[in-house]
Design an enzyme around this catalytic site. Structure first.
Site, PDB file in Angstrom:
ATOM      1  N   ARG A   1       0.797  -1.208   0.000  1.00  0.00           N
ATOM      2  CA  ARG A   1       0.000   0.000   0.000  1.00  0.00           C
ATOM      3  C   ARG A   1       0.834   1.263   0.000  1.00  0.00           C
ATOM      4  O   ARG A   1       1.680   1.469   0.845  1.00  0.00           O
ATOM      5  CB  ARG A   1      -0.906   0.003   1.225  1.00  0.00           C
ATOM      6  CG  ARG A   1      -1.827   1.180   1.246  1.00  0.00           C
ATOM      7  CD  ARG A   1      -2.572   1.300   2.551  1.00  0.00           C
ATOM      8  NE  ARG A   1      -3.043   0.042   3.005  1.00  0.00           N
ATOM      9  CZ  ARG A   1      -2.735  -0.458   4.185  1.00  0.00           C
ATOM     10  NH1 ARG A   1      -1.955   0.160   4.998  1.00  0.00           N
ATOM     11  NH2 ARG A   1      -3.207  -1.627   4.550  1.00  0.00           N
ATOM     12  N   ALA A   2       0.632   2.117  -0.983  1.00  0.00           N
ATOM     13  CA  ALA A   2       1.080   3.499  -0.883  1.00  0.00           C
ATOM     14  C   ALA A   2      -0.164   4.289  -0.574  1.00  0.00           C
ATOM     15  O   ALA A   2      -1.229   3.962  -1.046  1.00  0.00           O
ATOM     16  CB  ALA A   2       1.702   3.944  -2.187  1.00  0.00           C
ATOM     17  N   THR A   3      -0.063   5.328   0.193  1.00  0.00           N
ATOM     18  CA  THR A   3      -1.212   5.783   0.950  1.00  0.00           C
ATOM     19  C   THR A   3      -1.111   7.258   1.263  1.00  0.00           C
ATOM     20  O   THR A   3      -0.071   7.868   1.062  1.00  0.00           O
ATOM     21  CB  THR A   3      -1.185   5.029   2.302  1.00  0.00           C
ATOM     22  OG1 THR A   3      -1.337   3.662   2.056  1.00  0.00           O
ATOM     23  CG2 THR A   3      -2.234   5.484   3.254  1.00  0.00           C
ATOM     24  N   THR A   4      -2.215   7.823   1.773  1.00  0.00           N
ATOM     25  CA  THR A   4      -2.138   9.068   2.524  1.00  0.00           C
ATOM     26  C   THR A   4      -2.873   8.860   3.836  1.00  0.00           C
ATOM     27  O   THR A   4      -4.050   8.468   3.843  1.00  0.00           O
ATOM     28  CB  THR A   4      -2.796  10.230   1.763  1.00  0.00           C
ATOM     29  OG1 THR A   4      -2.410  10.173   0.400  1.00  0.00           O
ATOM     30  CG2 THR A   4      -2.404  11.551   2.362  1.00  0.00           C
TER      31      THR A   4
END
Lengths: 286, 217
Positions: free
Chosen positions: B16-19
């Site tokens: 997961r790349a995320t904010t």
């Protein structure tokens, strides 16, 4: 953590870059003096859906060993407990052994608690084991079942992450199957509608992914009942060889009737043979 | 590839790349996250819940490898639950944050996890602690994380002021996440928000078409 190599921005979705090259190669096959390579098949399509009364799990039935179909009708929906089943994609041995191990442990757990096992328990056991092996056990699973808290569906990845969702797909054909789900999924579907949706999703995987094929297996799990439909849909029935010349039924015989091929001319030439020497050699039967 | 926090080994499963974001206010905290989990260029889950309960009034926001953060969160919630029963008291947010730090620091070479721990306790009220990759632990009044956070540091620095109310914090978080999701390809889906106070927990979702809109060229 930054990559040292020069990178190209990642574009999402399907890449059609090779289509131009392929058409060029197809057109020039004779000139280049080579033959096009056959399609290489690896992978699976598995999926699951939660509907009004329970869950429906689906899978194709092709097992591949490199470029060869090792098993045309293998079973990818594994038993975990009377109310929980698990579809497996990835390394066949890993999915088989992992599901069997968790099934065994879950039965002991169920005897110990004196209760029907819960899907969340199976999920925990699977994810903790897969995380422990850091992704080296190549098992991508779709776990579904009905317990005292209702129907549940999980997708479990080889590294040990899980997602709890109303519809999931896994395997090389997962994108094709997910396209069908994203178009037609509705919450609280009826059983026939759900079965048709899963059947169509697996069919999309079978016919659009080189790695999936053969038949469609379905498993419908409701409270107190499991319908293991194998095969649910023989999407790829082997063709019947028709022997019109030998009558209605095919016999697998390559004999043709006299007169099938018209004879234009006939020429008989006798061979002049002389017997030179005649001897008997006994066989050693001792 | 151009991804910031990717190593090839992690790609195959739910990475997961995320904010993610958390803000303190007087009486509690507001936390928020996007909902996208990607494996390479495919979105494996477009409605992920990255706000994970660790205890009744303590949550964590997860970024990085989905497998690693789920495993860490499960382990820490077990440890914290046990600790809380031993104490016969609700646990402190600082305790939860330290448990995360101990695990993330000890196994820093093997893990890829950026976590924000936020919650409310009786001793210090609303608190936000950030445990980025590597295992640092520091308390901050407002904290952002994940690949999308790079795009909103300027917005956070200019728009944050201390003494905001809960509603202002919720709007601030929603705006920040919407801006990050607009610019970061690895963030998207819906915005999940939660407000944690002494009286309890309020979770909300902002769907894609209801997100706050800003200037777009």
């Amino acid at each position: 953590m930054a990559a040292v190599s020069v990178c190209r921005p990642q574009c999402g979705g399907f890449s059609f870059e090779n289509c131009k090259r392929n058409t060029l190669l197809e057109a020039n096959v004779a000139k280049l003096g080579c033959s096009l390579p056959p399609a290489r098949k690896t992978g699976t399509t598995i999926c699951g859906v939660v509907y009004k009364d329970g869950v429906v799990l689906g899978a194709d039935t092709r097992a591949t060993e490199g470029m060869v179909v090792a098993d045309k009708n293998c079973s990818k929906i594994h038993y975990i407990s009377p109310n929980i089943y698990c579809c497996g994609a990835g390394t066949a041995a890993d999915t088989e052994m992992t599901t069997q191990l968790i099934s065994s442990n879950l039965e002991l757990h169920s005897l110990s608690t004196n209760r029907l096992p819960r899907v969340a328990t199976a999920n925990r056991m699977l994810k903790q084991m897969l995380f422990r092996y850091q992704g080296y056990i190549g098992a991508a699973l779709v776990l579904g079942g009905v317990d005292c808290n209702g129907p549940h569906l999980y997708s479990i990845y080889p590294h040990g992450s899980t997602d709890k969702l109303p519809y999931v797909t896994m395997g090389s054909g997962s994108l094709a199957a997910m396209a069908v789900f994203e178009d037609r999924f509705k919450p609280n579907m009826e059983e026939e509608e759900a079965k048709q949706l899963v059947r169509d999703a697996i069919a999309a995987g079978i016919f659009n992914d080189l790695g999936s094929g053969s038949n469609i297996d379905l498993c419908v799990i409701t409270k107190g009942k499991v319908d293991y439909l194998r095969p649910h849909d023989e999407a790829n029935k082997k063709g019947v060889r028709l022997e019109e010349h030998v009558g209605a039924a095919e016999t697998g015989d390559y004999k043709y009737k006299h007169g099938t091929t018209g004879v234009l001319t006939k020429q008989v030439t006798t061979l002049q043979l002389e017997v030179m020497d005649e001897s008997v050699q006994t066989m050693d039967t001792s | 590839s151009c991804d910031f926090y990717v190593s090839p080994a992690r790609r195959s499963s739910g990475f997961r790349a995320t904010t993610i974001m958390a803000v303190e206010f007087d009486g509690g905290v507001v936390i928020g996250a996007d909902s996208r989990t990607t494996t390479g260029a495919y979105i494996a889950n477009r409605v992920t819940d990255k706000l994970t309960p660790i205890h009744d009034r303590i949550f964590c926001c997860r970024s990085g490898s989905a497998a690693d953060t789920q495993a860490i969160a499960d382990a820490v919630s077990y440890q914290l639950g046990f600790h809380s029963i031993e104490l016969d008291e609700p646990p402190l947010v600082q305790t939860a944050a330290n448990l995360f730090k101990q695990m993330c620091y000890r196994y820093r070479e093997e893990l890829m996890a950026g976590i924000i721990v936020a919650g409310w306790d009786k001793r210090r009220g609303g608190q936000v602690y950030t445990v980025p990759m590597g295992g640092m632990l520091v308390r901050q009044p407002v904290s952002v994380g994940g690949s999308g956070s790079s795009y909103i540091y300027g917005f956070i620095d200019s728009k944050y002021k201390s003494g905001m109310t809960k509603e202002e914090c919720l709007r601030f978080t929603a705006d920040a996440l919407a801006l990050a999701m607009e610019r970061d390809g690895s963030s998207g889906g819906v915005v999940r928000l939660a407000a944690i106070t002494e009286s309890g927990l309020e979770r909300s979702v902002i769907l894609g078409n209801q997100l706050p809109t800003f200037f777009s060229a």
